[in-house]
Write a protein that holds these residues in place. Structure first.
Motif, short mmCIF file in Angstrom:
data_model
loop_
_atom_site.label_atom_id
_atom_site.label_comp_id
_atom_site.label_asym_id
_atom_site.label_seq_id
_atom_site.Cartn_x
_atom_site.Cartn_y
_atom_site.Cartn_z
N ASP A 190 0.86 -1.18 0.00
CA ASP A 190 0.00 0.00 0.00
C ASP A 190 0.90 1.24 0.00
O ASP A 190 1.14 1.88 1.02
CB ASP A 190 -0.92 -0.01 1.24
N GLN A 191 1.41 1.56 -1.16
CA GLN A 191 2.42 2.62 -1.29
C GLN A 191 1.88 4.00 -0.91
O GLN A 191 2.61 4.84 -0.41
CB GLN A 191 2.96 2.65 -2.72
N GLU A 192 0.58 4.22 -1.15
CA GLU A 192 0.01 5.52 -0.77
C GLU A 192 0.05 5.70 0.74
O GLU A 192 0.42 6.76 1.24
CB GLU A 192 -1.44 5.64 -1.30
N ALA A 193 -0.30 4.64 1.47
CA ALA A 193 -0.29 4.70 2.94
C ALA A 193 1.15 4.88 3.44
O ALA A 193 1.41 5.63 4.39
CB ALA A 193 -0.90 3.43 3.52
N PHE A 194 2.10 4.20 2.79
CA PHE A 194 3.52 4.30 3.17
C PHE A 194 4.01 5.75 2.99
O PHE A 194 4.61 6.34 3.89
CB PHE A 194 4.33 3.31 2.32
N LYS A 195 3.69 6.34 1.85
CA LYS A 195 4.13 7.71 1.57
C LYS A 195 3.47 8.70 2.52
O LYS A 195 4.10 9.64 3.01
CB LYS A 195 3.81 8.09 0.12
N LYS A 196 2.19 8.48 2.82
CA LYS A 196 1.47 9.38 3.74
C LYS A 196 2.10 9.29 5.13
O LYS A 196 2.32 10.30 5.80
CB LYS A 196 -0.01 8.94 3.79
N SER A 197 2.44 8.06 5.53
CA SER A 197 3.05 7.87 6.84
C SER A 197 4.39 8.59 6.91
O SER A 197 4.70 9.27 7.90
CB SER A 197 3.23 6.37 7.11
N LEU A 198 5.19 8.46 5.86
CA LEU A 198 6.50 9.14 5.84
C LEU A 198 6.32 10.66 5.90
O LEU A 198 7.06 11.35 6.60
CB LEU A 198 7.28 8.75 4.58
#
Ligand code: NAD
Length: 290
Positions: A190-198
């Motif tokens: 879930d790359q969108e969630a990963f980027k949002k978390s970062l």
């Protein structure tokens, strides 16, 4: 070294396989010499099959303590007499203390405390911070547990959908049960969630083997937009010294981005203190190793 060794010299061991590449013998023996301590540190190539005999050998030979590495970090648990709270939570041991040479063996894990000290050495305190962590194998679990014990505000773990994911879910369960930290695990896919978390984090720790041989060409961050000057990045891998992630971070303006050498140094320093009761001369060891 030969001038130092005598009939009174105390022994600290390292039991793992493969182990001949390890920096630990150099680190410990240099520290003993610098401190003028009558100790020696030796690596023994021991796998799971010989582990019970080796642990009995620690007792029989009054070895002061031992480091433990793969593949023995979990297998050694039932062979010990006592576990530290962190080792119990992590479910792994990298340091054994032979208390008062009595043969009463206490297992500790110093990978997590070592990682926290590495961050502190770079001026970063995990307390009250939002942290994104990739990886929930041995290193990731130790870091997650210690971050929670040390007062991280929110820990967001990401792992790819592989055999380690269930381990990450179990780590989240333990952290929620035993600490006040807010912690979640999500699929790295879930790359969108990963980027949002970062984007919402002040610290990113990569505790996967991505970037290490044979995965030198892998970085879990590929989008330059997620690299910010105020996002501190720690990669637990230290060989190669500059992983693909760290190169990418440097090229895109990260101000604090460093490899796993300091974590390796400080997990050793923590073990050194537990086994010998003395401080490892870390600045000197840095000058020898780095
Ligand atoms: P492990 O096998 O227990 O876990 C490996 C982790 O990496 C898992 O979470 C796995 O899902 C993840 N992973 C591997 N390849 C990946 C990829 N291509 N994409 C996404 N995720 C991937 O290993 P470990 O013992 O946790 O060690 C992990 C790394 O940490 C190794 O490189 C090891 O050398 C390093 N390490 C460094 C220190 C230190 O002191 N600096 C200490 C322990 C481990």
């Amino acid at each position: 070294m030969s001038e130092r060794l005598n009939g009174h010299t105390l022994l600290v061991s390292l039991i793992a396989t493969p182990i001949r590449h390890s920096l630990s013998p150099t680190m410990w023996n240099e520290a003993f010499a610098k401190n003028g301590m009558d100790y020696a540190y030796l690596a023994f190539e021991v796998g799971n099959e010989q582990l019970a005999d080796a642990v009995q050998g620690i007792r029989a030979l009054k070895i002061q303590g031992s480091n433990v590495s793969m593949p023995n970090k979990q297998a050694i648990l039932p062979l010990l007499d006592e576990l530290s709270p962190a080792a119990k939570l992590v479910g792994a041991v990298n340091t054994v203390v032979n208390k008062n040479e009595s043969g009463h063996l206490i297992g500790h894990v110093t990978d997590g405390t070592g990682a926290m000290r590495a961050l502190q050495a770079e001026g970063i305190d995990i307390k009250g911070q939002i942290v994104t962590l990739t990886g929930c194998g041995g290193a990731g679990t130790a870091i997650a547990i210690q971050a929670a014990l040390d007062g991280v505000k929110e820990l967001r773990i990401f792992n790819r959908d592989d055999e380690f994911y269930a381990n990450g879910e179990e780590t989240v369960r333990k952290i929620l049960e035993d600490t006040d930290a807010k912690v979640t695990i999500s699929p790295l896919e879930d790359q969108e969630a990963f980027k949002k978390s970062l984007a919402e984090s002040s610290i990113y720790i990569d505790a996967t083997s991505a970037g290490m041989k044979p995965q030198e060409d892998v970085s879990l961050i590929t989008d330059p937009a997620v690299i910010r000057p105020d996002l501190a990045i720690m990669d637990v891998v230290y060989a190669p010294a500059e992983t693909k992630l760290l190169k990418f971070a440097r090229e895109n303006g990260a101000t604090v981005a460093f490899n796993g050498l300091q974590m390796m140094l400080y997990q050793g320093a923590e073990a050194f203190k537990l086994i010998t009761g003395e401080e490892m001369p870390v600045d000197y060891i840095k000058s020898v190793l780095f």
